[in-house]
Design a protein around this motif. Structure first.
Motif, PDB file in Angstrom:
ATOM      1  N   TRP A 245       0.830  -1.202   0.000  1.00 13.23           N
ATOM      2  CA  TRP A 245       0.000   0.000   0.000  1.00 13.23           C
ATOM      3  C   TRP A 245       0.868   1.258   0.000  1.00 13.23           C
ATOM      4  O   TRP A 245       0.557   2.235  -0.673  1.00 13.23           O
ATOM      5  N   LEU A 246       1.952   1.231   0.762  1.00 14.42           N
ATOM      6  CA  LEU A 246       2.872   2.368   0.750  1.00 14.42           C
ATOM      7  C   LEU A 246       3.536   2.519  -0.608  1.00 14.42           C
ATOM      8  O   LEU A 246       3.661   3.621  -1.144  1.00 14.42           O
ATOM      9  N   LEU A 247       3.961   1.388  -1.180  1.00 10.24           N
ATOM     10  CA  LEU A 247       4.739   1.416  -2.425  1.00 10.24           C
ATOM     11  C   LEU A 247       3.915   1.860  -3.621  1.00 10.24           C
ATOM     12  O   LEU A 247       4.339   2.732  -4.385  1.00 10.24           O
ATOM     13  N   VAL A 248       2.730   1.263  -3.811  1.00 11.96           N
ATOM     14  CA  VAL A 248       1.969   1.520  -5.035  1.00 11.96           C
ATOM     15  C   VAL A 248       0.868   2.558  -4.860  1.00 11.96           C
ATOM     16  O   VAL A 248       0.267   2.986  -5.850  1.00 11.96           O
ATOM     17  N   GLY A 249       0.613   2.979  -3.616  1.00 10.93           N
ATOM     18  CA  GLY A 249      -0.454   3.942  -3.404  1.00 10.93           C
ATOM     19  C   GLY A 249      -0.004   5.251  -2.807  1.00 10.93           C
ATOM     20  O   GLY A 249      -0.128   6.305  -3.417  1.00 10.93           O
ATOM     21  N   VAL A 250       0.582   5.208  -1.633  1.00  8.51           N
ATOM     22  CA  VAL A 250       0.878   6.427  -0.885  1.00  8.51           C
ATOM     23  C   VAL A 250       2.083   7.179  -1.444  1.00  8.51           C
ATOM     24  O   VAL A 250       2.009   8.386  -1.706  1.00  8.51           O
ATOM     25  N   PHE A 251       3.182   6.476  -1.646  1.00 13.43           N
ATOM     26  CA  PHE A 251       4.429   7.161  -1.993  1.00 13.43           C
ATOM     27  C   PHE A 251       4.576   7.475  -3.479  1.00 13.43           C
ATOM     28  O   PHE A 251       5.518   8.170  -3.864  1.00 13.43           O
ATOM     29  N   THR A 252       3.676   6.984  -4.315  1.00 14.17           N
ATOM     30  CA  THR A 252       3.823   7.230  -5.753  1.00 14.17           C
ATOM     31  C   THR A 252       3.570   8.688  -6.132  1.00 14.17           C
ATOM     32  O   THR A 252       3.926   9.100  -7.238  1.00 14.17           O
ATOM     33  N   PHE A 253       2.970   9.462  -5.241  1.00 13.59           N
ATOM     34  CA  PHE A 253       2.688  10.858  -5.603  1.00 13.59           C
ATOM     35  C   PHE A 253       3.955  11.696  -5.729  1.00 13.59           C
ATOM     36  O   PHE A 253       3.905  12.807  -6.255  1.00 13.59           O
TER      37      PHE A 253
END
Length: 333
Positions: A245-253
């Motif tokens: 969730w961190l890798l593909v959702g939160v930090f991609t911005f």
């Protein structure tokens, strides 16, 4: 066996996209604003829908449309639940960076993320290091995209891997060279629309081949019931959910290819529209294509070794085995 019928839709789409790049570039030149602003940032004139679609098409990649669904074929709905977090990507990007980057880049007359870094920290060394890091990682990223696209092309059309590699490589070079930032944004929009069309077409093929949704779910429940569980019988532990969730959702911005798009929109109304359009479309796209990987498990029922030992072969095989050549050509666009 090579199939001309599956190749024709792809070639026609690339020609349409090339024509769009040429038209956009000519209009940008006619509008003035200088070469740098026109070519690198599209005169900061992207509307809401184009901004949303170019960001989505940039965010989506081979991993989204080949690797992710392939993992879902093997793991089940747990991988779909992991993909759900991608719905937040554009809200975070536009909400955190959107207005700030637009204001800062206009104040500095910056056209790249590196320009902003140089001005913020007053360091050419840091700016040059940032540029080097971006180029190195983009090189690795683009290699993966070209390789994945060429493999998909080979599996579905029957033409050689090198033909697919050359076709995609030349197309990208032409779109970028001719169209500049706005040309790429427009071709991204066309690609984003075709991503949605491809998902619908492939869904129809898989559902038809599997005898409908109920029949597919029954088949999966009988052969691999753990695929219907959130933790997939231990294959999707909470720690994996959290890190993914961190890798593909939160930090991609914070990805530079996404951040630079917040520097090119027209006005605040366009930003707000992009946030709405983008959230709805990226949710439908990422959840939809990942779920197709699960449904494919009801059609491709042998073990992984029968499919070349790689989950990356699942979607190409699902396309080639469930769709007639013309529709297969549409699905790979």
């Amino acid at each position: 066996m090579a199939s001309l019928a599956s190749l024709i839709p792809l070639v026609l789409f690339l020609l349409v996209a090339l024509a769009a790049s040429i038209v956009v570039r000519r209009r940008a030149d006619a509008a003035g604003g200088g070469f740098v602003n026109s070519y690198f940032i599209g005169n900061r004139a992207l509307g809401g829908f184009v901004l949303a679609m170019t960001t989505i098409a940039t965010y989506g990649s081979v991993s989204s449309f080949v690797g992710g669904p392939g993992q879902a074929w093997q793991i089940g709905f747990g991988w779909v639940y992991m993909a759900v977090v991608q719905v937040t990507a554009l809200v975070l990007l536009y909400g955190i960076f959107g207005k700030k980057m637009a204001l800062i880049s206009r104040k500095l007359d910056a056209v790249t993320v590196v320009d902003v870094i140089r001005a913020r920290y007053g360091s050419n060394a840091l700016a040059n290091l940032s540029a080097l890091v971006i180029v190195l990682f983009f090189a690795a990223t683009m290699v993966a995209q070209f390789v994945g696209g060429a493999k998909l092309f080979e599996a579905v059309t029957g033409y050689s891997y090198l033909v697919g590699l050359a076709l995609f490589g030349v197309a990208v070079i032409l779109f970028t060279t001719i169209g500049g930032f706005r040309g790429v944004a427009v071709t991204d929009t066309l690609c984003g629309i075709m991503m949605l069309v491809g998902i619908v077409v492939l869904a129809g093929g898989i559902l038809t081949a599997g005898g409908g949704y109920e029949a597919l779910m029954t088949s999966i429940k009988e052969t691999s019931p753990e695929m219907l569980e959130p933790f997939a019988g231990g294959a999707m532990p909470p720690s994996l959910y959290f890190t993914q969730w961190l890798l593909v959702g939160v930090f991609t911005f914070v990805l530079p290819q996404s951040v630079v798009r917040t520097m090119g929109y027209k006005d605040v109304k366009s930003l707000h529209r992009a946030m709405i359009w983008g959230t709805v479309i990226i949710g439908a796209m990422m959840i939809g294509v990942t779920a197709l990987g699960v449904l494919a498990a009801g059609v491709l029922t042998e073990d992984l070794a029968a499919y070349g030992g790689s989950v990356d072969n699942i979607i190409p095989l699902a396309i080639s085995r469930t769709l007639p050549p013309v529709l297969a050509g549409i699905a790979i666009i």
